[in-house]
Scaffold this motif. Structure first.
Motif, mmCIF file in Angstrom:
data_model
loop_
_atom_site.group_PDB
_atom_site.id
_atom_site.type_symbol
_atom_site.label_atom_id
_atom_site.label_comp_id
_atom_site.label_asym_id
_atom_site.label_seq_id
_atom_site.Cartn_x
_atom_site.Cartn_y
_atom_site.Cartn_z
ATOM 1 N N ASN A 233 6.255 -5.059 -3.738
ATOM 2 C CA ASN A 233 4.863 -4.773 -3.411
ATOM 3 C C ASN A 233 4.049 -6.064 -3.414
ATOM 4 N N ILE A 234 2.862 -5.991 -2.871
ATOM 5 C CA ILE A 234 1.975 -7.147 -2.885
ATOM 6 C C ILE A 234 1.580 -7.454 -4.330
ATOM 7 N N THR B 175 -0.857 -8.112 -6.274
ATOM 8 C CA THR B 175 -2.304 -8.159 -6.515
ATOM 9 C C THR B 175 -2.550 -8.716 -7.917
ATOM 10 N N ASP C 122 5.963 -4.049 1.590
ATOM 11 C CA ASP C 122 5.004 -5.134 1.743
ATOM 12 C C ASP C 122 5.662 -6.509 1.787
ATOM 13 N N VAL C 123 6.616 -6.727 0.875
ATOM 14 C CA VAL C 123 7.146 -8.078 0.679
ATOM 15 C C VAL C 123 8.669 -8.060 0.713
ATOM 16 N N VAL D 20 6.616 -14.364 -0.463
ATOM 17 C CA VAL D 20 5.507 -13.443 -0.710
ATOM 18 C C VAL D 20 4.337 -13.797 0.209
ATOM 19 N N ASP D 21 4.041 -15.072 0.283
ATOM 20 C CA ASP D 21 2.923 -15.546 1.097
ATOM 21 C C ASP D 21 3.154 -15.227 2.581
ATOM 22 N N SER E 38 5.149 -12.940 3.896
ATOM 23 C CA SER E 38 5.107 -11.486 4.070
ATOM 24 C C SER E 38 3.662 -10.989 4.157
ATOM 25 N N TYR E 39 2.814 -11.500 3.279
ATOM 26 C CA TYR E 39 1.421 -11.053 3.244
ATOM 27 C C TYR E 39 0.657 -11.500 4.484
ATOM 28 N N LYS F 111 -1.211 -9.021 7.207
ATOM 29 C CA LYS F 111 -2.620 -9.155 7.552
ATOM 30 C C LYS F 111 -2.850 -9.277 9.058
ATOM 31 N N HIS G 232 -5.348 -15.740 -1.587
ATOM 32 C CA HIS G 232 -5.485 -14.459 -0.896
ATOM 33 C C HIS G 232 -6.400 -13.443 -1.569
#
Length: 363
Positions: free
Chosen positions: A131-132, A134, A163-164, A194-195, A197-198, A202, A244
């Motif tokens: 998951n992201i 957060t 997400d990732v 992670v970066d 993927s995000y 977006k 982010h």
């Protein structure tokens, strides 16, 4: 050209050879290329690639640029419509790329596609789908609560949106990679996947997990889990958070203390070595056991494997996909370890823990 496989290498010569042999077998019927970017290894990685894989495009960096920049250098040379960012300490199945490509071609909104990863003992790696991170998820992860960090709503063999994906295997169109600017070079190691993927999410694409193909990932071969690893790992989480998410003084303080607390509390990994009671060989070559540097028994029925055995798979007579399936199917409670004899090689290789370096036996 349909596919470019980009492999960033740093001082894992024997794992790289195994990886390239599995990739070679998986690309037989595809219009594809393989690019190895070497981050100034001090071992014989580059000489090995030149000698054994002359068709591979080899880029020799004059310094260790880290994961992001190293991969970006490789992608800049790639000619494929699709990219596969692949770790050198992985083994792919013969049908991995054909399955992934077939699925990708029918997924018009696909961003990044990942697959099921298992470690050197055949155990599923939960970071295959995440998951992201957060601020709340990051804090829980730092404090040791990882349930919300992993995408546990999907089973390991499922297909669905996540997400990732993990940087050991990331499959995407080159145009999307370029659209989002590739890997962010502010990250040296960890956090880049992670970066990326995000950033893809977006842009409105769907990141997908495809659990119908499994690859082997000797997690952590390029970097041992020491205090330098901890600094980089949690430092990468901090970079991601600052890039982010809107700054919040309370979260900033918690993240700052959490990172430092985790460094202070980190213990050096203990040895996971276990006594191997016997060696068994899975092969169709009845004479091979005479060449090995230890006593070994040839078996054909997996039910014959006894507890605390080390299972050696002969890559000359068993496909990589088949041996991965066998590793996954064997009973984990038996305390088995696994080694692979790559095709046309004079070494046996494997890894039993991400906390310790892998083992290579030459003869």
């Amino acid at each position: 050209m349909k596919l470019s496989v980009v492999i960033l290498n740093y001082n894992v010569r024997y794992f790289l050879e195994l990886c390239l042999k599995s990739v070679q077998a998986a690309l037989v019927d595809l219009d594809a290329e393989v690019i190895v970017v070497d981050n100034h290894s001090s071992d014989e990685s580059c000489a090995m690639v030149k000698q054994l894989f002359p068709q591979v495009i080899l880029i020799e960096n004059k310094e260790n640029f880290g994961f992001s920049k190293g991969n970006n250098i490789g992608v800049a040379q790639a000619k494929g419509e699709y990219l596969c960012i692949l770790n050198p300490d992985t083994v792919v199945a013969e049908d991995t790329f054909t399955k992934i490509l077939d699925y990708a071609e029918n997924s018009p909104k696909m961003g990044i596609l990942g697959c099921q990863l298992v470690d050197g003992r055949g155990q599923f790696l939960p970071e295959s789908k995440r998951n992201i991170p957060t601020p709340i998820v990051s804090i829980k992860k730092i404090l040791g609560f990882s349930n919300s960090y992993y995408a546990n709503s999907l089973s390991p063999s499922a297909i669905g949106k996540v997400d990732v994906l993990v940087g050991a295997f990331m499959f995407l169109k080159k145009e999307i990679y370029k659209e989002v600017g590739g890997f962010d070079e502010d990250y040296f190691m960890y956090g880049e996947d992670v970066d990326l993927s995000y950033k893809v999410l977006k842009r409105g694409y769907h990141n997908l997990y495809y659990g119908k193909t499994t690859i082997l990932h000797y997690k952590g071969e390029s970097t041992l889990k020491d205090k330098i690893y901890t600094k980089r790992f949690y430092g990468a989480m901090h970079i991601f958070y600052k890039k982010h998410f809107k700054s919040n003084p309370v979260f900033d303080v918690i993240i700052w203390f959490g990172i430092r607390f985790s460094r202070l509390c980190m213990k050096m990994p203990k040895s996971t070595d276990k006594k191997v009671k016997s060696h068994v060989l899975i092969t169709n070559d009845i004479h091979l056991h005479k060449e090995l540097p230890f006593d070994v028994k040839i078996i054909h029925n997996l039910a014959e494997v006894t507890a605390s055995s080390q299972v050696v798979f002969d890559g000359n007579t068993i496909g990589y996909g088949e041996l991965i399936d066998k590793m996954v199917s064997l009973d984990v409670s038996k305390g088995l370890t696994y080694r692979i004899l790559p095709k046309n090689a004079r070494f046996i290789i494997g890894s039993d823990s991400s906390q310790q370096p892998g083992e290579v036996v030459l003869w």
